[in-house]
Design a protein around this motif. Structure first.
Motif, PDB file in Angstrom:
ATOM      1  N   ASP A  33     -39.366  80.330   0.322  1.00  0.00           N
ATOM      2  CA  ASP A  33     -37.974  79.929   0.560  1.00  0.00           C
ATOM      3  C   ASP A  33     -37.754  79.893   2.077  1.00  0.00           C
ATOM      4  OD1 ASP A  33     -35.269  79.538   0.790  1.00  0.00           O
ATOM      5  OD2 ASP A  33     -34.697  81.489  -0.046  1.00  0.00           O
ATOM      6  N   GLY A  34     -37.913  78.699   2.653  1.00  0.00           N
ATOM      7  CA  GLY A  34     -37.711  78.543   4.092  1.00  0.00           C
ATOM      8  C   GLY A  34     -36.337  78.020   4.453  1.00  0.00           C
ATOM      9  N   ASP A  35     -35.437  77.994   3.480  1.00  0.00           N
ATOM     10  CA  ASP A  35     -34.115  77.402   3.703  1.00  0.00           C
ATOM     11  C   ASP A  35     -33.377  78.118   4.840  1.00  0.00           C
ATOM     12  OD1 ASP A  35     -32.203  75.466   3.013  1.00  0.00           O
ATOM     13  OD2 ASP A  35     -31.048  76.932   1.872  1.00  0.00           O
ATOM     14  N   GLY A  36     -32.853  77.350   5.779  1.00  0.00           N
ATOM     15  CA  GLY A  36     -32.055  77.890   6.864  1.00  0.00           C
ATOM     16  C   GLY A  36     -32.839  78.282   8.095  1.00  0.00           C
ATOM     17  N   LEU A  37     -34.163  78.321   8.020  1.00  0.00           N
ATOM     18  CA  LEU A  37     -34.971  78.669   9.179  1.00  0.00           C
ATOM     19  C   LEU A  37     -35.211  77.435  10.040  1.00  0.00           C
ATOM     20  CD1 LEU A  37     -37.686  80.920   7.480  1.00  0.00           C
ATOM     21  CD2 LEU A  37     -35.732  81.677   8.844  1.00  0.00           C
ATOM     22  N   PRO A  60     -36.653  69.274  -1.421  1.00  0.00           N
ATOM     23  CA  PRO A  60     -37.060  67.946  -0.942  1.00  0.00           C
ATOM     24  C   PRO A  60     -35.865  67.138  -0.458  1.00  0.00           C
ATOM     25  CG  PRO A  60     -37.004  67.986  -3.337  1.00  0.00           C
ATOM     26  CD  PRO A  60     -36.750  69.399  -2.886  1.00  0.00           C
ATOM     27  N   THR A  61     -36.122  66.225   0.465  1.00  0.00           N
ATOM     28  CA  THR A  61     -35.112  65.254   0.871  1.00  0.00           C
ATOM     29  C   THR A  61     -35.344  63.904   0.199  1.00  0.00           C
ATOM     30  OG1 THR A  61     -36.380  64.562   2.817  1.00  0.00           O
ATOM     31  CG2 THR A  61     -34.831  66.388   3.102  1.00  0.00           C
ATOM     32  N   ASP A  62     -36.544  63.706  -0.349  1.00  0.00           N
ATOM     33  CA  ASP A  62     -36.885  62.491  -1.085  1.00  0.00           C
ATOM     34  C   ASP A  62     -36.791  62.796  -2.572  1.00  0.00           C
ATOM     35  OD1 ASP A  62     -38.441  60.450  -2.481  1.00  0.00           O
ATOM     36  OD2 ASP A  62     -39.190  59.843  -0.517  1.00  0.00           O
ATOM     37  N   PRO A  63     -36.024  62.026  -3.345  1.00  0.00           N
ATOM     38  CA  PRO A  63     -35.845  62.336  -4.762  1.00  0.00           C
ATOM     39  C   PRO A  63     -37.127  62.246  -5.578  1.00  0.00           C
ATOM     40  CG  PRO A  63     -34.900  60.189  -4.234  1.00  0.00           C
ATOM     41  CD  PRO A  63     -35.246  60.829  -2.925  1.00  0.00           C
ATOM     42  N   ARG A  64     -38.151  61.631  -5.052  1.00  0.00           N
ATOM     43  CA  ARG A  64     -39.422  61.532  -5.767  1.00  0.00           C
ATOM     44  C   ARG A  64     -40.263  62.801  -5.635  1.00  0.00           C
ATOM     45  NH1 ARG A  64     -41.536  56.279  -2.821  1.00  0.00           N
ATOM     46  NH2 ARG A  64     -40.513  57.440  -1.137  1.00  0.00           N
ATOM     47  N   ALA A  65     -39.914  63.676  -4.692  1.00  0.00           N
ATOM     48  CA  ALA A  65     -40.726  64.859  -4.402  1.00  0.00           C
ATOM     49  C   ALA A  65     -40.251  66.065  -5.196  1.00  0.00           C
ATOM     50  CB  ALA A  65     -40.682  65.169  -2.912  1.00  0.00           C
ATOM     51  N   ASP A  66     -41.187  66.982  -5.466  1.00  0.00           N
ATOM     52  CA  ASP A  66     -40.860  68.231  -6.153  1.00  0.00           C
ATOM     53  C   ASP A  66     -40.416  69.306  -5.169  1.00  0.00           C
ATOM     54  OD1 ASP A  66     -41.573  67.753  -9.037  1.00  0.00           O
ATOM     55  OD2 ASP A  66     -43.455  67.181  -8.096  1.00  0.00           O
ATOM     56  N   TYR A  67     -40.960  69.302  -3.975  1.00  0.00           N
ATOM     57  CA  TYR A  67     -40.570  70.237  -2.925  1.00  0.00           C
ATOM     58  C   TYR A  67     -40.996  69.644  -1.586  1.00  0.00           C
ATOM     59  CZ  TYR A  67     -45.501  71.577  -2.926  1.00  0.00           C
ATOM     60  OH  TYR A  67     -46.870  71.547  -2.850  1.00  0.00           O
ATOM     61  N   CYS A 109     -44.023  66.020   2.970  1.00  0.00           N
ATOM     62  CA  CYS A 109     -44.335  66.629   4.257  1.00  0.00           C
ATOM     63  C   CYS A 109     -44.012  65.605   5.339  1.00  0.00           C
ATOM     64  CB  CYS A 109     -45.793  67.076   4.339  1.00  0.00           C
ATOM     65  SG  CYS A 109     -47.014  65.766   4.129  1.00  0.00           S
ATOM     66  N   ALA A 110     -44.205  65.964   6.584  1.00  0.00           N
ATOM     67  CA  ALA A 110     -43.832  65.061   7.676  1.00  0.00           C
ATOM     68  C   ALA A 110     -44.649  63.772   7.657  1.00  0.00           C
ATOM     69  CB  ALA A 110     -43.982  65.767   9.014  1.00  0.00           C
ATOM     70  N   ALA A 111     -45.835  63.815   7.043  1.00  0.00           N
ATOM     71  CA  ALA A 111     -46.667  62.612   6.953  1.00  0.00           C
ATOM     72  C   ALA A 111     -46.268  61.714   5.788  1.00  0.00           C
ATOM     73  CB  ALA A 111     -48.136  63.004   6.821  1.00  0.00           C
ATOM     74  N   GLY A 112     -45.351  62.174   4.928  1.00  0.00           N
ATOM     75  CA  GLY A 112     -44.925  61.375   3.780  1.00  0.00           C
ATOM     76  C   GLY A 112     -45.089  62.146   2.486  1.00  0.00           C
TER      77      GLY A 112
END
Length: 284
Positions: A33-37, A60-67, A109-112
């Motif tokens: 749980d890295g939320d807020g860091l 996730p910020t992309d709806p296709r992702a699980d986390y 992740c940052a790479a997609g």
């Protein structure tokens, strides 16, 4: 830098990746749980763990992702890395994560987006496209040969293999040559070098791998998913490796990493076992 919330206990796991036997692969710290860091807090904790990588799982910020995952070494953030991908997926599933699709989860992740599938008792990720490949400058190859303690002609081929980390891949004639290397890190300063050579037929693993990171606290990485992904794309694509093989890594460090490679259609899958060695909470 943003203000972080007051420290609190967050679920944490330390996972050994590319080994079914604890303490024989490559360890990864996972904050579930890295939320807020912010990045500063993540980087500080990653430096403190003193491991090659530490990851932080987020919504996730992309709806296709699980986390979503952010990946840090002791000194920098990576857009993608291999053993953090498998170790993070293992920890997420172990904490009760349920993929949106049966048999496959999607990591942002940052790479997609990176697909991760269940492969028997292992997990495997689809190797992301290389963002840089192709010939390596002769001046760099001369430095690498010096750093590996080898004559230049024993470097049979080389290629940039950039998929996050900026690897240069070097092909040697045998696994025996790979294991005999006594690296001179000063000679290779500023370069990330992965070396691969074939084992004799019928001897078990098809290839032996070592990866060197001059200047990093962990100058030789125990088992490296990102390099093995790039090396598989390179060697299978040029006909130097079969479409499915097993690579050994970490032997020179007393580890027993095993990386399972399989090309299927347009994908190269990079898989391995993982085992949770520490579970609990961290104050962050």
């Amino acid at each position: 830098m943003t203000d972080n919330p007051a420290p609190r206990l967050r679920p944490f796991a330390q996972v050994d990746v590319f080994s079914a036997e604890p303490y024989r692969g490559n360890p990864l710290a996972v904050v579930l749980d890295g939320d807020g860091l912010d990045a500063h807090a993540m980087q500080r904790f990653a430096n403190w763990t003193n491991l090659s990588e530490t990851t932080f799982l987020l919504p996730p910020t992309d709806p296709r992702a699980d986390y979503r995952v952010r990946i840090f070494t002791g000194s920098e953030e990576f857009p993608f890395a291999g053993h953090p991908t498998l170790g993070s997926a293992h920890a997420w599933l172990g904490a009760g994560g349920i993929p949106r699709r049966d048999g496959e989860l999607v990591q942002e992740c940052a790479a997609g987006l990176v697909r991760v599938r269940r492969d028997g008792g292992r997990l495997a990720f689809a190797a992301p496209p290389l963002t840089r490949s192709g010939p390596v400058a002769e001046a760099d190859l001369a430095r690498i040969a010096a750093g590996l303690g080898l004559p230049r002609h024993e470097l049979l081929d080389a290629s940039w293999l950039v998929n996050g980390p900026e690897w240069i891949g070097v092909l040697l004639g045998s696994a025996e040559q790979v294991l005999a290397i006594r690296p001179d890190y000063a000679a290779m300063a500023g370069l990330k070098v992965g070396v691969i050579g074939p084992h004799p037929d019928g001897s078990g693993p098809g290839f032996e791998v070592r990866t060197f990171i001059p200047g990093d606290a962990a100058a030789e990485d125990p088992v490296t998913g990102s390099f093995n992904a790039g090396a598989a794309q390179w060697l299978i694509g040029t006909g130097r490796a079969p479409s499915s093989y097993l690579a050994a890594q970490g032997t020179a460090l007393g580890r027993a990493g095993r990386v399972h490679i399989e090309a299927a259609g347009d994908d190269v899958w990079v898989g391995g076992s993982s085992v949770s060695c520490i579970e609990g909470f961290v104050l962050l």
